[in-house]
Write a protein that holds these residues in place. Structure first.
Motif, PDB file in Angstrom:
ATOM      1  N   SER A 119      95.071  57.322  52.457  1.00 36.31           N
ATOM      2  CA  SER A 119      94.204  58.443  52.808  1.00 36.31           C
ATOM      3  C   SER A 119      94.809  59.725  52.255  1.00 36.31           C
ATOM      4  CB  SER A 119      94.047  58.560  54.329  1.00 36.31           C
ATOM      5  OG  SER A 119      93.580  57.345  54.883  1.00 36.31           O
ATOM      6  N   PHE A 154      89.493  54.651  46.994  1.00 34.18           N
ATOM      7  CA  PHE A 154      88.436  54.984  47.938  1.00 34.18           C
ATOM      8  C   PHE A 154      87.094  54.583  47.362  1.00 34.18           C
ATOM      9  CE2 PHE A 154      91.646  58.500  48.062  1.00 34.18           C
ATOM     10  CZ  PHE A 154      92.355  57.986  49.130  1.00 34.18           C
ATOM     11  N   LEU A 214      91.927  60.110  59.935  1.00 34.07           N
ATOM     12  CA  LEU A 214      92.189  59.825  58.531  1.00 34.07           C
ATOM     13  C   LEU A 214      91.160  60.554  57.674  1.00 34.07           C
ATOM     14  CD1 LEU A 214      93.755  57.491  59.978  1.00 34.07           C
ATOM     15  CD2 LEU A 214      93.167  56.040  58.034  1.00 34.07           C
ATOM     16  N   ARG A 216      89.523  61.118  53.753  1.00 30.37           N
ATOM     17  CA  ARG A 216      89.338  60.632  52.387  1.00 30.37           C
ATOM     18  C   ARG A 216      88.327  61.542  51.687  1.00 30.37           C
ATOM     19  NH1 ARG A 216      89.053  54.001  53.171  1.00 30.37           N
ATOM     20  NH2 ARG A 216      91.304  53.699  53.469  1.00 30.37           N
ATOM     21  N   TRP A 222      84.104  53.550  55.134  1.00 27.49           N
ATOM     22  CA  TRP A 222      85.179  52.954  55.943  1.00 27.49           C
ATOM     23  C   TRP A 222      84.756  51.541  56.316  1.00 27.49           C
ATOM     24  CZ3 TRP A 222      89.443  55.953  56.267  1.00 27.49           C
ATOM     25  CH2 TRP A 222      89.285  57.325  56.037  1.00 27.49           C
TER      26      TRP A 222
END
Length: 580
Positions: A119, A154, A214, A216, A222
């Protein structure tokens, strides 16, 4: 066939290589025997096809094995993730046990999280309930530098329809997981840009202690596995905080306990020293006062001497109680067992209170089955007498009218001696358990104070007891002595209606030969009624039922016994028997 290598050998090479060991292999062979098939499958083949074969069958088998290979890969990947999660949670647990500093522990944990869930930023925020304070960041790890070069870490969603579908799936997941929040594109002040956020609550004792968050890049999705992993980590962090809090509380409690123990030791030593110093001059005063007994004195002088003697006895008794309580709390008192006459001890103790009970016009009643009591027993007679003295003294002191009933019974049993200091250690010995019950119609105790009745210097109602000569140590001393003997003591009381106390006391029974020898050496009061009395009719008249029952219990071997509560009933019955 390959040069210098057959199919079985090739299988072994492929399966022994890490890069090729999970590739699906179909063994094509002209050998039709069952042994060849089994050998090929044992060497690692996924399937076995005998020549000649059709192309359709080969293609079908290839498809099936590819599907199975994908399933195996998924299973292995899942096992790998589970093992990684297990190792991460184990690492967190080890960090819990290795230190007490919460912030350092949480910082190490979020660094470990970054390796499993890459992250841009990971932070743990505490939930400050104060009205004038903001939530506090207790641990922060910035992973933007280590992840900026890896754009494939990601999964971003750019298509609106795809984003809508993912949000729908996430919403279903969130509905089933309270404490989890996901924002695919939200502006955060701490990084001054839009990010995708996964937030999981850290709960402690059913309340929200804080969150682990977290970050991103925007529109990063997710996965369910990532959410579940973060929830597991959140639970582990809850355990960390609970563990650290417990350790801190235990450390604080240990310090408090040690401080209390030191204070108690100092208190006991001061009490013991003070009591010892007071006993010396008091002993001299009591001795001087006793020397006036045979001296000619006026009535006024005798009254003054009696007052001083009574006051000195009270003060000396209080000093002795304080000294005994200090020794008991310091565990400096041990029981000294010796042989004694049990009934004689009870008789002498009760007789010493007869005058005090009579002066207050209180009925002091003793009820016991004399025939069931052994002649001699072995125990600490002085400490047993001390317990009886304190309990009877309290009953008479706080009873202004009515009665005091003392019931005594014994239960005989055979047990193995477990005291290594005794000569009879490991042998079967005869023991008795005395049950002493004391009931009075005194002032009683409030239920709120019963649980404190056994504590030192405890008096249930100071407005009542201040007029009495008492330190409040009697019951505390009784409790300690009874428990040292291995018995128990209890109280049942109601304010204004009296009290009932009972305790057990262990004694060792002597053999019949030893008892007979002691009886022949010492004069012992004979409680057996003469035969001439047994043949007569006995009439008992007493207004108190417990007194009548006690006397009936004593005369239970006599057939002709009548008991009445009034003189009229007794006289009428006596006249009736006389006429017959």
């Amino acid at each position: 066939m390959m040069p210098n290598m057959n199919g079985y050998e090739l299988l072994e090479v492929l399966r022994s290589n890490v890069k090729t060991q999970i590739i699906p292999i179909i063994l094509l062979s002209a050998k039709v025997g069952e042994e060849s098939k089994i050998k090929g499958l044992d060497k690692g083949a996924d399937d076995y096809l005998i020549k000649p074969f059709s192309a359709h069958e080969l293609i079908a088998r290839i498809r099936v094995n590819i599907v199975l290979s994908h399933l195996r890969r998924k299973i292995l990947l899942q096992q790998y993730k589970q093992e990684g999660t297990k190792q991460l949670l184990l690492t967190i647990s080890n960090k819990i046990l290795s230190r007490l500093d919460l912030n350092e522990t949480l910082l190490d944990i979020i660094k470990e999280i970054h390796y499993k869930l890459p992250s841009e930023r990971i932070l743990i925020i505490s939930n400050d309930q104060s009205e004038f304070k903001n939530n506090k960041i207790v641990a922060l790890y910035d992973g933007s530098e280590s992840t900026s070069s890896n754009n494939n870490l990601f999964n971003e969603v750019n298509d609106k329809s795809e984003s809508t579908q993912i949000l729908t799936n996430l919403q279903e997941l969130l509905n089933n997981n309270s404490g989890v929040d996901i924002y695919l594109d939200v502006y955060c002040d701490d990084v001054c840009k839009n990010v995708s956020v996964l937030s999981v609550e850290i709960r402690l004792n059913n309340t929200c202690w804080g969150w682990i968050k977290l970050y991103r890049p925007p529109n990063s999705i997710w996965f369910d596995s990532e959410i579940e992993l973060l929830q597991q980590i959140s639970n582990q962090i809850s355990l960390i905080i609970t563990h650290i809090n417990i350790l801190k509380e235990n450390a604080e409690n240990e310090i408090k306990i040690k401080a209390i123990e030191v204070a108690n030791e100092v208190k006991s030593q001061i009490l013991a020293n003070t009591s010892h110093e007071l006993r010396t001059p008091l002993g001299a005063i009591v001795g001087i006062l006793s020397s006036f007994e045979n001296t000619f004195l006026t009535t006024y002088q005798k009254n003054m001497i009696n007052i001083m003697t009574h006051a000195s006895d009270i003060v000396l008794s209080i000093v002795n109680d304080i000294l005994n309580a200090a020794r008991l709390e310091a565990r400096k008192i041990t029981l000294m067992n010796r042989t004694f006459d049990l009934l004689e001890l009870f008789e002498n103790t009760i007789e010493s209170f007869g005058k005090r009970a009579g002066a207050k016009k209180i009925d002091l009643i003793v009820n016991c089955e004399i025939d069931s009591f052994p002649t001699y027993v072995k125990s600490d007679s002085d400490r047993l007498k001390q317990v009886l003295f304190h309990l009877l003294s309290n009953s008479i002191k706080f009873t202004n009218k009515g009665k005091i009933v003392l019931s005594i019974s014994i239960q005989l049993q055979e047990v193995i001696d477990k005291d290594k200091e005794n000569l009879t250690y490991g042998q079967m010995v005869h023991r008795g358990c005395l049950l002493v019950e004391l009931y009075d119609t005194g002032i009683g105790m409030n239920s709120e104070y019963i649980k404190h009745a056994w504590q030192s210097f405890s008096q249930c109602n100071m407005s009542i007891t201040t007029m009495q000569d008492s330190t409040g140590l009697g019951l505390s001393i009784c409790k300690h002595l009874v428990e040292i003997n291995g018995g128990e003591i209890k109280v049942d009381s109601e304010l204004g209606k009296g009290s009932k106390l009972w305790f057990t006391w262990n004694v060792e029974l002597l053999s019949s030969n030893t008892s007979s020898l002691l009886s022949s050496q010492f004069d012992r009061m004979n409680y057996e009624l003469p035969q001439s009395i047994k043949q007569k009719r006995i009439l008992i008249i007493h207004s108190v039922e417990e007194a009548r029952n006690a006397m009936l219990n004593y005369f239970k071997k006599i057939e002709k016994v009548d008991a009445f509560d009034t003189f009229d009933k007794g006289i009428r019955t006596a006249k009736k028997y006389k006429e017959e």
